[in-house]
Design an enzyme around this catalytic site. Structure first.
Site, PDB file in Angstrom:
ATOM      1  N   SER A  18      47.365  42.542  52.990  1.00 19.21           N
ATOM      2  CA  SER A  18      45.744  42.304  52.261  1.00 19.21           C
ATOM      3  C   SER A  18      45.504  40.561  52.369  1.00 19.21           C
ATOM      4  O   SER A  18      47.191  40.167  52.292  1.00 19.21           O
ATOM      5  CB  SER A  18      45.238  42.822  50.867  1.00 19.21           C
ATOM      6  OG  SER A  18      43.490  42.799  51.320  1.00 19.21           O
ATOM      7  N   GLY A  52      44.261  45.398  56.275  1.00 18.08           N
ATOM      8  CA  GLY A  52      44.656  43.902  55.684  1.00 18.08           C
ATOM      9  C   GLY A  52      44.053  42.670  56.671  1.00 18.08           C
ATOM     10  O   GLY A  52      44.747  41.619  56.147  1.00 18.08           O
ATOM     11  N   PRO A 105      40.163  48.746  58.166  1.00 19.15           N
ATOM     12  CA  PRO A 105      39.243  47.772  57.512  1.00 19.15           C
ATOM     13  C   PRO A 105      38.085  48.471  56.569  1.00 19.15           C
ATOM     14  O   PRO A 105      38.004  48.901  56.577  1.00 19.15           O
ATOM     15  CB  PRO A 105      38.506  47.086  58.767  1.00 19.15           C
ATOM     16  CG  PRO A 105      37.976  48.386  59.932  1.00 19.15           C
ATOM     17  CD  PRO A 105      39.466  49.351  59.578  1.00 19.15           C
ATOM     18  N   GLY A 106      38.700  47.225  55.659  1.00 18.93           N
ATOM     19  CA  GLY A 106      37.429  46.949  54.297  1.00 18.93           C
ATOM     20  C   GLY A 106      37.006  45.504  53.808  1.00 18.93           C
ATOM     21  O   GLY A 106      35.925  45.478  54.054  1.00 18.93           O
ATOM     22  N   ARG A 156      38.613  37.786  40.914  1.00 18.07           N
ATOM     23  CA  ARG A 156      40.120  37.903  41.998  1.00 18.07           C
ATOM     24  C   ARG A 156      40.214  36.509  42.080  1.00 18.07           C
ATOM     25  O   ARG A 156      41.407  36.282  42.654  1.00 18.07           O
ATOM     26  CB  ARG A 156      39.263  37.735  43.271  1.00 18.07           C
ATOM     27  CG  ARG A 156      38.679  39.366  44.092  1.00 18.07           C
ATOM     28  CD  ARG A 156      38.869  39.181  45.073  1.00 18.07           C
ATOM     29  NE  ARG A 156      39.506  39.631  46.169  1.00 18.07           N
ATOM     30  CZ  ARG A 156      40.411  38.090  46.720  1.00 18.07           C
ATOM     31  NH1 ARG A 156      38.950  37.252  46.783  1.00 18.07           N
ATOM     32  NH2 ARG A 156      41.168  37.628  47.456  1.00 18.07           N
ATOM     33  N   CYS A 196      35.084  34.722  27.480  1.00 20.76           N
ATOM     34  CA  CYS A 196      36.230  33.621  26.611  1.00 20.76           C
ATOM     35  C   CYS A 196      36.921  33.284  26.904  1.00 20.76           C
ATOM     36  O   CYS A 196      37.846  33.871  26.384  1.00 20.76           O
ATOM     37  CB  CYS A 196      35.327  34.339  24.794  1.00 20.76           C
ATOM     38  SG  CYS A 196      36.477  33.154  23.578  1.00 20.76           S
ATOM     39  N   GLU A 197      37.579  32.873  27.541  1.00 20.27           N
ATOM     40  CA  GLU A 197      38.721  32.618  28.296  1.00 20.27           C
ATOM     41  C   GLU A 197      38.664  31.519  29.313  1.00 20.27           C
ATOM     42  O   GLU A 197      37.743  30.937  29.914  1.00 20.27           O
ATOM     43  CB  GLU A 197      39.113  33.465  30.122  1.00 20.27           C
ATOM     44  CG  GLU A 197      39.329  34.808  28.878  1.00 20.27           C
ATOM     45  CD  GLU A 197      40.466  35.237  28.931  1.00 20.27           C
ATOM     46  OE1 GLU A 197      41.304  34.400  28.736  1.00 20.27           O
ATOM     47  OE2 GLU A 197      40.400  35.808  27.938  1.00 20.27           O
TER      48      GLU A 197
END
Length: 474
Positions: free
Chosen positions: A243, A281, A324-325, A366, A397-398
């Site tokens: 992808s 992809g 395709p997406g 992502r 909280c990261e």
């Protein structure tokens, strides 16, 4: 060199490759949906609707879709591949990869533009059916399909089930025999191509969970077993190399290997496999550093390569399908956030300015998951302030809760401003979570004449309704 860039994590607060923008308020059109502009006040608009009005009415964070942009991209893909393959005497088909983002409305829109629907779960199958999509335009993927998914697919009569293992062949055959039907199947072949992408989204090298290996002979074994089956019909072969791919060479190598395997199976069994699927992809532009090929160029090159390989193998041309997406829905959506705090932080190399917004990794994981890059713009007003390199972060909280690592915003960005991040249509909402018990945002479908919820936003009441409540003491 374009001025609007967002890139990878860097040690210093001002990466040397990030050029100082001549106009920090300007948009780079290639990063945004086609109907997005800034008006005379510097406010971002989509199909004529000001985002300040959208935020006031619908809240933030919120995913905002330009519906006409989505439909135009689906139409352009179908037309480009149909034209290219027609020129070499072949037929092409396009299946929208529902995993990118799927609702009943999206399924209807892309189907109306000539696309089928590629699904990989019972929920996606049911959504496509609810949308009224013709089952002859629906496929089912997955490396671990449930009995319920296989049963639904057969009972609905979908176009194809892409089998992913030898065990699955037996399960699909048993389900088809129970119903007295022949199940149309394709074989997902792991062709051994190392796609130039992130390891987690590269799917055709040998050491991963998808497909049947060409190198080990598993793919050929699967073909032999299916062709000997009374209740399975082998439509053809499938390959998906990954992808967010910009380099066409991976597609070309995969296609050559799939076409060659098809020719060998046809010769050995004296059969015809009518279809080859080269997967999806196709990359999209998240930042000015991304360089996807124009879809017309990609279509022409792939069509010519398939025709050449078939000629070399002495085989007929199959129908060639694609999935395709990301390249369809990804550029059609941006996420709108409200700024909460702006914090300058002293580092060893200078001051980094953190702009905290009311979303984060719960609506876009992502960046943390794939090291993905994004851009952004100040969306609620224009500014005459100097450009300032900022890091746009979420409220979770990261420490890895980063949305945009490095980008220029006006130096006077402040609490209450709206910031928009383009390119968030693919995988952001499907991968969203309730981390820190945060309700997931909704998706707004914006058209010139109307604004509707595609997906309604969750509320805290929704989250609390799932809580089983206090347990009785033992």
């Amino acid at each position: 060199m374009p001025a609007h860039i967002s890139g990878v994590l860097h040690a210093g607060p001002s990466p040397v490759w990030l050029p100082y923008p001549e106009a920090v308020n300007d948009l780079m059109p290639s990063l945004w949906p086609s109907n997005v502009r800034k008006d005379g006040d510097g406010v971002l608009t989509v199909a004529g609707h000001r985002v300040t009005d959208l935020a006031r009415t619908h809240g933030s964070p919120v995913y905002v879709m330009d519906v006409e942009d989505l439909r135009a991209r689906a139409r352009a893909f179908v037309d480009a591949f149909a034209t290219a393959f027609d020129q070499v005497g072949a037929v092409s088909r396009a299946y929208y990869a529902g995993k990118a983002l799927l609702t009943t409305a999206i399924a209807r829109w892309v189907a109306a533009e000539g696309m089928g629907i590629d699904t990989c779960s019972l929920g996606e199958l049911m959504t496509a059916k609810r949308a009224g999509v013709d089952p002859s335009l629906v496929g089912l993927h997955g490396n671990n399909k449930s009995d319920a998914e296989i049963a639904f697919a057969l009972d609905w009569g979908i176009a194809r089930i892409v089998v992913d293992s030898l065990d699955e062949i037996d399960r699909v055959e048993a389900a088809a025999a129970q119903r007295g039907v022949r199940a149309p199947v394709m074989i997902r072949v792991t062709v051994g191509v190392e796609a130039h992408t992130h390891d987690f989204i590269a799917t055709a090298h040998e050491d991963q969970k998808f497909g049947l290996s060409l190198h080990s002979g598993a793919a050929r074994q699967a073909a032999d077993r299916i062709l000997a089956s009374e209740h399975l019909e082998l439509l053809g072969l499938h390959s998906h190399i990954g992808s967010q791919i910009f380099d066409r060479s991976g597609f070309e190598v995969a296609a050559r290997r799939i076409v060659a395997l098809r020719a060998q199976i046809q010769r050995d069994h004296d059969v015809r496999l009518p279809e080859v699927d080269l997967g999806g992809g196709f990359g999209m532009r998240y930042t000015s550093q991304d360089t996807p090929l124009p879809i017309t160029d990609m279509a022409q090159q792939l069509a010519e390569m398939v025709a050449k390989t078939c000629a070399e193998e002495g085989s007929d041309l199959p129908a060639v399908s694609f999935e395709p997406g990301r390249s369809i829905v990804g550029p059609s959506v941006f996420t709108l956030y409200s700024v909460g705090t702006v914090k300058p932080v002293e580092t060893d190399t200078g001051v980094r300015t953190y702009v905290s917004v009311d979303g984060g990794m719960s609506d876009n994981v992502r960046t943390a998951l794939y090291d993905a890059d994004y851009s952004c713009t100040l969306a609620s007003r224009g500014s005459t302030a100097d450009p300032l390199v900022v890091r746009v972060v979420g409220s979770h909280c990261e420490s890895g809760d980063i949305i945009v690592r490095d980008e220029y915003l006006p130096a006077d960005v402040t609490a209450g401003d709206l910031v928009a991040v383009p390119g968030t249509g693919a995988y952001c909402q499907p991968l969203s979570s309730n981390y820190n018990l945060t309700p997931r945002p909704g998706v707004l479908a914006v058209q010139a004449h109307r604004v509707d919820w595609l997906i309604t936003p969750e509320t805290l009441d929704d989250l609390l309704a799932r809580d089983g409540g206090p347990l009785a003491e033992d």
